[in-house]
Design a protein around this motif. Structure first.
Motif, PDB file in Angstrom:
ATOM      1  N   TYR A  11       0.825  -1.208   0.000  1.00  0.00           N
ATOM      2  CA  TYR A  11       0.000   0.000   0.000  1.00  0.00           C
ATOM      3  C   TYR A  11       0.863   1.263   0.000  1.00  0.00           C
ATOM      4  N   GLY A  12       0.683   2.054  -1.038  1.00  0.00           N
ATOM      5  CA  GLY A  12       1.485   3.246  -1.232  1.00  0.00           C
ATOM      6  C   GLY A  12       2.734   3.003  -2.051  1.00  0.00           C
ATOM      7  N   THR A  13       3.120   1.738  -2.204  1.00  0.00           N
ATOM      8  CA  THR A  13       4.307   1.373  -2.980  1.00  0.00           C
ATOM      9  C   THR A  13       3.887   0.837  -4.337  1.00  0.00           C
ATOM     10  N   LEU A  14       3.161  -0.270  -4.349  1.00  0.00           N
ATOM     11  CA  LEU A  14       2.608  -0.796  -5.600  1.00  0.00           C
ATOM     12  C   LEU A  14       1.217  -0.239  -5.873  1.00  0.00           C
ATOM     13  N   PHE A  15       0.420  -0.072  -4.818  1.00  0.00           N
ATOM     14  CA  PHE A  15      -0.978   0.332  -4.952  1.00  0.00           C
ATOM     15  C   PHE A  15      -1.194   1.754  -4.442  1.00  0.00           C
ATOM     16  N   ASP A  16      -1.965   2.527  -5.173  1.00  0.00           N
ATOM     17  CA  ASP A  16      -2.228   3.934  -4.862  1.00  0.00           C
ATOM     18  C   ASP A  16      -3.298   4.031  -3.785  1.00  0.00           C
ATOM     19  N   VAL A  17      -2.889   4.291  -2.543  1.00  0.00           N
ATOM     20  CA  VAL A  17      -3.848   4.291  -1.435  1.00  0.00           C
ATOM     21  C   VAL A  17      -4.785   5.491  -1.459  1.00  0.00           C
ATOM     22  N   ALA A  18      -4.431   6.537  -2.186  1.00  0.00           N
ATOM     23  CA  ALA A  18      -5.321   7.701  -2.278  1.00  0.00           C
ATOM     24  C   ALA A  18      -6.425   7.496  -3.306  1.00  0.00           C
ATOM     25  N   ALA A  19      -6.338   6.430  -4.084  1.00  0.00           N
ATOM     26  CA  ALA A  19      -7.276   6.240  -5.192  1.00  0.00           C
ATOM     27  C   ALA A  19      -8.717   6.085  -4.723  1.00  0.00           C
ATOM     28  N   ALA A  20      -8.935   5.426  -3.591  1.00  0.00           N
ATOM     29  CA  ALA A  20     -10.306   5.214  -3.123  1.00  0.00           C
ATOM     30  C   ALA A  20     -11.002   6.549  -2.881  1.00  0.00           C
ATOM     31  N   ALA A  21     -10.353   7.445  -2.155  1.00  0.00           N
ATOM     32  CA  ALA A  21     -10.951   8.760  -1.881  1.00  0.00           C
ATOM     33  C   ALA A  21     -11.054   9.591  -3.146  1.00  0.00           C
ATOM     34  N   ARG A  22     -10.070   9.517  -4.007  1.00  0.00           N
ATOM     35  CA  ARG A  22     -10.086  10.304  -5.246  1.00  0.00           C
ATOM     36  C   ARG A  22     -11.228   9.872  -6.162  1.00  0.00           C
ATOM     37  N   VAL A  23     -11.452   8.589  -6.292  1.00  0.00           N
ATOM     38  CA  VAL A  23     -12.544   8.085  -7.132  1.00  0.00           C
ATOM     39  C   VAL A  23     -13.889   8.480  -6.535  1.00  0.00           C
ATOM     40  N   ALA A  24     -14.043   8.304  -5.231  1.00  0.00           N
ATOM     41  CA  ALA A  24     -15.312   8.660  -4.584  1.00  0.00           C
ATOM     42  C   ALA A  24     -15.611  10.149  -4.746  1.00  0.00           C
ATOM     43  N   ALA A  25     -14.583  10.982  -4.668  1.00  0.00           N
ATOM     44  CA  ALA A  25     -14.778  12.432  -4.769  1.00  0.00           C
ATOM     45  C   ALA A  25     -15.284  12.845  -6.141  1.00  0.00           C
ATOM     46  N   ALA A  26     -15.007  12.045  -7.152  1.00  0.00           N
ATOM     47  CA  ALA A  26     -15.428  12.377  -8.516  1.00  0.00           C
ATOM     48  C   ALA A  26     -16.830  11.873  -8.835  1.00  0.00           C
ATOM     49  N   GLU A  27     -17.442  11.144  -7.936  1.00  0.00           N
ATOM     50  CA  GLU A  27     -18.767  10.589  -8.190  1.00  0.00           C
ATOM     51  C   GLU A  27     -19.855  11.634  -7.967  1.00  0.00           C
ATOM     52  N   PRO A  28     -20.935  11.579  -8.726  1.00  0.00           N
ATOM     53  CA  PRO A  28     -22.028  12.555  -8.576  1.00  0.00           C
ATOM     54  C   PRO A  28     -22.613  12.545  -7.166  1.00  0.00           C
ATOM     55  N   GLY A  29     -22.954  13.724  -6.682  1.00  0.00           N
ATOM     56  CA  GLY A  29     -23.581  13.842  -5.381  1.00  0.00           C
ATOM     57  C   GLY A  29     -22.625  13.887  -4.204  1.00  0.00           C
ATOM     58  N   ARG A  30     -21.334  13.917  -4.477  1.00  0.00           N
ATOM     59  CA  ARG A  30     -20.357  13.921  -3.381  1.00  0.00           C
ATOM     60  C   ARG A  30     -19.594  15.253  -3.315  1.00  0.00           C
ATOM     61  N   GLU A  31     -20.292  16.331  -3.562  1.00  0.00           N
ATOM     62  CA  GLU A  31     -19.636  17.637  -3.594  1.00  0.00           C
ATOM     63  C   GLU A  31     -18.989  18.009  -2.258  1.00  0.00           C
ATOM     64  N   ASP A  32     -19.655  17.706  -1.146  1.00  0.00           N
ATOM     65  CA  ASP A  32     -19.069  18.021   0.162  1.00  0.00           C
ATOM     66  C   ASP A  32     -17.789  17.221   0.384  1.00  0.00           C
ATOM     67  N   PHE A  33     -17.837  15.946   0.041  1.00  0.00           N
ATOM     68  CA  PHE A  33     -16.646  15.113   0.201  1.00  0.00           C
ATOM     69  C   PHE A  33     -15.529  15.574  -0.730  1.00  0.00           C
ATOM     70  N   ALA A  34     -15.889  15.989  -1.940  1.00  0.00           N
ATOM     71  CA  ALA A  34     -14.885  16.420  -2.921  1.00  0.00           C
ATOM     72  C   ALA A  34     -14.067  17.605  -2.411  1.00  0.00           C
ATOM     73  N   LYS A  35     -14.672  18.440  -1.580  1.00  0.00           N
ATOM     74  CA  LYS A  35     -13.957  19.602  -1.038  1.00  0.00           C
ATOM     75  C   LYS A  35     -12.872  19.197  -0.039  1.00  0.00           C
ATOM     76  N   HIS A  36     -13.032  18.032   0.557  1.00  0.00           N
ATOM     77  CA  HIS A  36     -12.168  17.654   1.671  1.00  0.00           C
ATOM     78  C   HIS A  36     -11.380  16.359   1.435  1.00  0.00           C
ATOM     79  N   TRP A  37     -11.548  15.728   0.275  1.00  0.00           N
ATOM     80  CA  TRP A  37     -11.011  14.382   0.122  1.00  0.00           C
ATOM     81  C   TRP A  37      -9.499  14.283   0.301  1.00  0.00           C
ATOM     82  N   PRO A  38      -8.685  15.268  -0.160  1.00  0.00           N
ATOM     83  CA  PRO A  38      -7.236  15.085   0.051  1.00  0.00           C
ATOM     84  C   PRO A  38      -6.857  14.997   1.530  1.00  0.00           C
TER      85      PRO A  38
END
Length: 226
Positions: A11-38
């Motif tokens: 995790y973090g070496t081979l696999f991108d651990v930030a990807a879960a939050a980044r993908v969720a932030a781009a989904e419709p209806g998640r505007e509040d989460f998108a502001k804070h996901w990083p």
């Protein structure tokens, strides 16, 4: 001594651990989460690791999936976004993490050169198998080693012992690769040759061992292993 075995943190070496939050932030209806996901992604990862260290020191082991959920719960509560639906979606996405772009070709090059390849991770066997399958890299790995075989998290030496037990190699024959500076440093102190994938450009941790090589990504690992 010649390198015969290349072992990678997951995790973090081979696999991108930030990807879960980044993908969720781009989904419709998640505007509040998108502001804070990083920030949430950073807090999630920080607490996930912190809890492994505290559990290892205190002797209160739980598998990495439990620790991952605990870290997420803390991060979501800290952000004021602790809703069951968002929690469930982020955990689902964590099982589908993609590999960094350079990973498949890098692992294939190591196998072509005749080296053994493996993962050595805090992750539970089921989590790791899910990530390996999702990333499509199972055919270029000889094994996936989990701390669950010894019941304590890295950097306990018994975790690094798993490599020699599996491959019958000397410590000096192993190139251990991690994106975590503390992991690369501890593995160097254990006796492995180590490469730290310092994607964030951080200072070297002041530990009992120092990485032999510092890289910005995994592309040149086959050359480091020669």
């Amino acid at each position: 001594m010649t390198i015969t075995t290349c072992v990678f943190d997951a995790y973090g070496t081979l696999f991108d651990v930030a990807a879960a939050a980044r993908v969720a932030a781009a989904e419709p209806g998640r505007e509040d989460f998108a502001k804070h996901w990083p920030r949430i992604a950073a807090d999630w990862r920080a607490k996930q690791l912190e809890y492994t260290w505290l559990r290892a020191v205190a002797g209160h082991h739980r598998d990495f999936w439990d620790v991952t959920q605990d870290g997420l719960d803390w991060a979501l509560e800290a952000a004021g976004l602790a809703t069951p639906e968002l929690r469930e979606r982020l955990l689902q996405l964590y099982w589908e993490l993609g590999a960094y772009p350079e990973v498949p070709a890098m692992l294939a090059a190591l196998k072509q050169a005749g080296l053994s390849t493996a993962i050595l991770s805090n992750g539970s066997p089921a989590m790791l198998q899910g990530a390996v399958s999702s990333a499509g890299i199972g055919d270029v790995l000889d094994d996936v080693l989990s701390v669950e075989d010894v019941g304590v998290f890295k950097p306990h030496p018994s975790v690094y012992d798993l490599v020699g037990g599996r491959f019958g190699c000397a410590k000096e024959e192993v190139l251990f690769v991690s994106s975590n500076g503390w992991d690369a440093g501890a593995a160097a102190g254990y006796g492995f040759r180590t490469a730290w994938v310092n994607r964030a450009g951080l200072p070297v941790d002041r530990l009992w061992g120092t990485p032999d090589t510092i890289l910005s990504d995994l592309t040149t690992i086959p050359m480091v292993a020669k």
